[in-house]
Enzyme design. Structure first.
Site, PDB file in Angstrom:
ATOM      1  N   GLY A   1       0.160   5.610   2.195  1.00  0.00           N
ATOM      2  CA  GLY A   1       1.346   5.120   2.720  1.00  0.00           C
ATOM      3  C   GLY A   1       1.660   4.796   4.116  1.00  0.00           C
ATOM      4  O   GLY A   1       1.608   3.696   4.680  1.00  0.00           O
TER       5      GLY A   1
ATOM      6  N   GLY B   1       0.866  -1.263   0.022  1.00  0.00           N
ATOM      7  CA  GLY B   1       0.019   0.044   0.115  1.00  0.00           C
ATOM      8  C   GLY B   1       0.981   1.203   0.234  1.00  0.00           C
ATOM      9  O   GLY B   1       0.412   2.321   0.030  1.00  0.00           O
ATOM     10  N   CYS B   2       2.036   1.076   0.062  1.00  0.00           N
ATOM     11  CA  CYS B   2       3.274   2.068  -0.108  1.00  0.00           C
ATOM     12  C   CYS B   2       3.760   2.188  -1.570  1.00  0.00           C
ATOM     13  O   CYS B   2       3.904   1.363  -2.265  1.00  0.00           O
ATOM     14  CB  CYS B   2       4.335   2.117   0.925  1.00  0.00           C
ATOM     15  SG  CYS B   2       3.645   2.060   2.485  1.00  0.00           S
ATOM     16  N   GLU B   3       3.877   3.435  -2.265  1.00  0.00           N
ATOM     17  CA  GLU B   3       4.461   3.440  -3.255  1.00  0.00           C
ATOM     18  C   GLU B   3       6.012   3.289  -3.186  1.00  0.00           C
ATOM     19  O   GLU B   3       6.708   2.599  -4.013  1.00  0.00           O
ATOM     20  CB  GLU B   3       4.246   4.939  -3.919  1.00  0.00           C
ATOM     21  CG  GLU B   3       2.924   5.005  -4.719  1.00  0.00           C
ATOM     22  CD  GLU B   3       2.766   6.493  -5.170  1.00  0.00           C
ATOM     23  OE1 GLU B   3       3.802   7.194  -5.500  1.00  0.00           O
ATOM     24  OE2 GLU B   3       1.686   6.820  -5.453  1.00  0.00           O
ATOM     25  N   SER B   4       6.542   3.612  -2.154  1.00  0.00           N
ATOM     26  CA  SER B   4       7.946   3.422  -1.593  1.00  0.00           C
ATOM     27  C   SER B   4       7.960   2.088  -1.058  1.00  0.00           C
ATOM     28  O   SER B   4       7.226   1.555  -0.517  1.00  0.00           O
ATOM     29  CB  SER B   4       8.534   4.398  -0.827  1.00  0.00           C
ATOM     30  OG  SER B   4       8.345   5.908  -1.474  1.00  0.00           O
TER      31      SER B   4
END
Length: 135
Positions: A121, A50-53
């Site tokens: 995120g 659920g985090c782009e990073s």
């Protein structure tokens, strides 16, 4: 709910800063203070979805209080996660359920800099912490 001592001290540091540049610098410094996770901890099982990073999170219960460790490949996210850890480390599972993430970053004066994807995120990180306390 009262804040842990370290969270109160962080809050004071951020409140004494004039503008975004100073806050951003302090945010990066907090990220650099995060102890690195070992390769054994940077696994798919510990990755927060659920985090782009890339963000990895571990947690353990010690005398009824949760201690989390985390890392990220993105500097800004690492700083935000470090500030989240300051807010939640040492809490019980019940206290962790009551943490208001938007309010915490608003108190720090960082909410305007939280894009929807960063906000999502960080929420995913907090949700993962809550899942760990239930397992």
């Amino acid at each position: 709910m009262s804040l842990p001592d370290e969270a109160l001290s962080v809050l004071e540091s951020f409140r004494n800063l004039a503008g975004w540049e100073q806050r951003a610098r302090l945010l990066m410094q907090w990220g650099e203070r995060l102890p690195p996770l070992s390769d054994a901890e940077r696994t798919e099982a510990n990755r927060v979805h659920g985090c782009e990073s890339q963000v990895w999170l571990t947690g353990r219960l010690h005398d009824g209080q949760w201690q989390f460790a985390a890392s990220s490949d993105a500097r800004l996210i690492r700083g935000l996660v470090a500030l989240l850890l300051v807010r939640v480390n040492g809490l019980s599972a019940d206290e962790l359920q009551q943490v208001d993430l938007p309010d915490w970053f608003n108190q720090l004066g960082l909410s305007r800099q939280l894009s929807p994807s960063r906000s999502n995120g960080l929420n995913a990180v907090l949700q993962r912490m809550r899942e760990l306390t239930r397992s």
